[in-house]
Design a protein around this motif. Structure first.
Motif, short mmCIF file in Angstrom:
data_model
loop_
_atom_site.label_atom_id
_atom_site.label_comp_id
_atom_site.label_asym_id
_atom_site.label_seq_id
_atom_site.Cartn_x
_atom_site.Cartn_y
_atom_site.Cartn_z
N SER A 1 0.83 -1.22 0.00
CA SER A 1 0.00 0.00 0.00
C SER A 1 0.86 1.26 0.00
N PHE A 2 1.87 1.27 0.88
CA PHE A 2 2.77 2.43 0.94
C PHE A 2 3.50 2.63 -0.39
N GLU A 3 3.92 1.52 -0.98
CA GLU A 3 4.62 1.60 -2.28
C GLU A 3 3.71 2.23 -3.34
N MET A 4 2.44 1.80 -3.35
CA MET A 4 1.50 2.33 -4.34
C MET A 4 1.26 3.83 -4.13
N ILE A 5 1.18 4.23 -2.86
CA ILE A 5 0.98 5.67 -2.56
C ILE A 5 2.20 6.47 -3.00
N ALA A 6 3.40 5.93 -2.68
CA ALA A 6 4.64 6.66 -2.99
C ALA A 6 4.91 6.72 -4.49
N LEU A 7 4.74 5.60 -5.18
CA LEU A 7 5.13 5.53 -6.59
C LEU A 7 4.07 6.10 -7.53
N GLN A 8 2.78 5.92 -7.16
CA GLN A 8 1.75 6.30 -8.12
C GLN A 8 0.91 7.50 -7.69
N GLN A 9 1.20 8.00 -6.48
CA GLN A 9 0.53 9.20 -5.96
C GLN A 9 -0.96 9.26 -6.31
N PRO A 10 -1.70 8.26 -5.87
CA PRO A 10 -3.13 8.22 -6.22
C PRO A 10 -3.90 9.35 -5.53
N VAL A 11 -5.02 9.74 -6.12
CA VAL A 11 -5.87 10.75 -5.49
C VAL A 11 -7.30 10.22 -5.36
N THR A 12 -8.11 10.97 -4.63
CA THR A 12 -9.55 10.68 -4.40
C THR A 12 -9.87 9.20 -4.21
N THR A 13 -10.67 8.63 -5.12
CA THR A 13 -11.18 7.26 -4.93
C THR A 13 -10.05 6.24 -4.82
N ASP A 14 -9.02 6.40 -5.64
CA ASP A 14 -7.90 5.44 -5.61
C ASP A 14 -7.21 5.45 -4.24
N LEU A 15 -6.99 6.65 -3.73
CA LEU A 15 -6.35 6.77 -2.42
C LEU A 15 -7.25 6.17 -1.34
N ARG A 16 -8.55 6.42 -1.48
CA ARG A 16 -9.52 5.86 -0.54
C ARG A 16 -9.45 4.34 -0.52
N ASN A 17 -9.33 3.76 -1.70
CA ASN A 17 -9.20 2.30 -1.83
C ASN A 17 -8.02 1.78 -1.03
N ALA B 1 -17.28 3.54 -0.14
CA ALA B 1 -18.41 3.81 -1.06
C ALA B 1 -18.78 5.29 -1.11
N THR B 2 -18.63 5.99 0.03
CA THR B 2 -19.19 7.35 0.10
C THR B 2 -18.15 8.44 0.34
N GLY B 3 -16.96 8.05 0.83
CA GLY B 3 -15.95 9.06 1.19
C GLY B 3 -16.21 9.67 2.56
N LYS B 4 -17.22 9.14 3.28
CA LYS B 4 -17.55 9.70 4.61
C LYS B 4 -17.25 8.69 5.70
N ILE B 5 -16.67 9.20 6.80
CA ILE B 5 -16.45 8.35 7.97
C ILE B 5 -17.76 8.32 8.76
N THR B 6 -18.33 7.13 8.91
CA THR B 6 -19.64 6.99 9.57
C THR B 6 -19.50 6.01 10.72
N GLU B 7 -20.06 6.36 11.87
CA GLU B 7 -19.99 5.43 13.00
C GLU B 7 -21.19 4.48 12.96
N LEU B 8 -20.89 3.19 13.01
CA LEU B 8 -21.95 2.17 12.98
C LEU B 8 -21.84 1.32 14.25
N GLY B 9 -22.95 0.71 14.64
CA GLY B 9 -22.92 -0.24 15.77
C GLY B 9 -22.65 0.45 17.09
N SER B 10 -22.67 -0.35 18.14
CA SER B 10 -22.39 0.21 19.48
C SER B 10 -21.84 -0.87 20.38
N SER B 11 -20.88 -0.48 21.21
CA SER B 11 -20.32 -1.41 22.19
C SER B 11 -21.10 -1.25 23.48
N GLN B 12 -21.17 -2.30 24.29
CA GLN B 12 -21.97 -2.14 25.52
C GLN B 12 -21.42 -2.96 26.67
N GLU B 13 -21.75 -2.52 27.87
CA GLU B 13 -21.40 -3.26 29.07
C GLU B 13 -22.50 -4.28 29.33
#
Length: 226
Positions: A64-80, A210-222
């Motif tokens: 992953s680091f190699e792909m970021i460094a060598l191909q400098q992806p943006v937007t959706t590719d970087l998200r992937n 899928a959306t580019g948004k960080i969304t909180e799902l689920g819940s932890s409980q005691e």
């Protein structure tokens, strides 16, 4: 040319992630099977196998680091790429919890066991494994609708944990000889509950992909009495 090379690298990354996920799913299944059947040999296999899972995560991260460094992806590719890195780190932790369950198997000697709690742990593990397998498919398809549904399954994992917690505590009160094995049950149920949380994390990464948004799902409980 560069574009098709990048897409091929990305596909390899996703395939490697899926392969790692299947290894983790198998480790979870085997560790609980070993625990319920008191099979120390199978537990040792899970522990030895964890090195492969860790190596795969390191290899994924490096690629992953190699792909970021060598191909400098943006937007959706970087998200992937970010999604693969984050989700594989969650998988690796799930593998660590499978190892912890396997180590519990090796620790339990001839202590008095509680059959109904073991049955519940076995059911909980089947359910968690189903979540793991489902999330891998949702990941491959980038299916955020499925991801959101899988994250909701975590509520039932929390209920399993709740039930096991109180069944075990009640048994330990009634029969002090079950205290040692009972303590291990609580640990094992907690490891499974944490695996459910990591599956939810991966669901969040699928939604991000899928959306580019960080969304909180689920819940932890005691644990709480119903």
């Amino acid at each position: 040319m560069l574009r098709s090379q990048f897409e091929e690298d990305l596909l390899n990354l996703h395939n490697q992630f899926y392969e790692m996920g299947m290894m983790v799913s198998s480790a979870i299944h085997k560790s609980v099977k070993a625990y319920v059947k008191h099979d120390k040999q199978l537990a040792k296999e899970v522990i030895a196998y964890d090195d492969h899972i860790n190596e795969l995560e390191i290899s994924l991260e490096k690629r992953s680091f190699e792909m970021i460094a060598l191909q400098q992806p943006v937007t959706t590719d970087l998200r992937n790429i970010i999604t693969v890195m984050k989700a594989s780190s969650d998988l690796e932790r799930m593998g660590d919890h499978a190892v912890s369950i396997a180590k519990s198997t090796i620790r339990v000697k001839g202590q008095q066991r509680i059959a109904e709690v073991e049955k519940e742990i076995s059911d909980m593990s089947d359910y968690v494994k189903k979540m793991v397998d489902n999330v891998l498919v949702a990941y491959v398809k980038t299916d955020q609708k499925d991801a959101r549904m899988i994250a909701q399954m975590d509520e039932k994992v929390n209920k399993y944990y709740n039930d096991i917690y109180y069944m075990t505590i009640d048994s330990m009160k009634e029969n002090p000889e079950t205290v040692i094995s009972g303590t291990e049950y609580l640990y094992v149920a907690q490891y499974l509950e944490r695996i459910g949380d990591y599956v939810t994390n991966i669901c969040e990464w699928i939604v991000y992909l899928a959306t580019g948004k960080i969304t909180e799902l689920g819940s932890s409980q005691e644990p709480k009495r119903e």
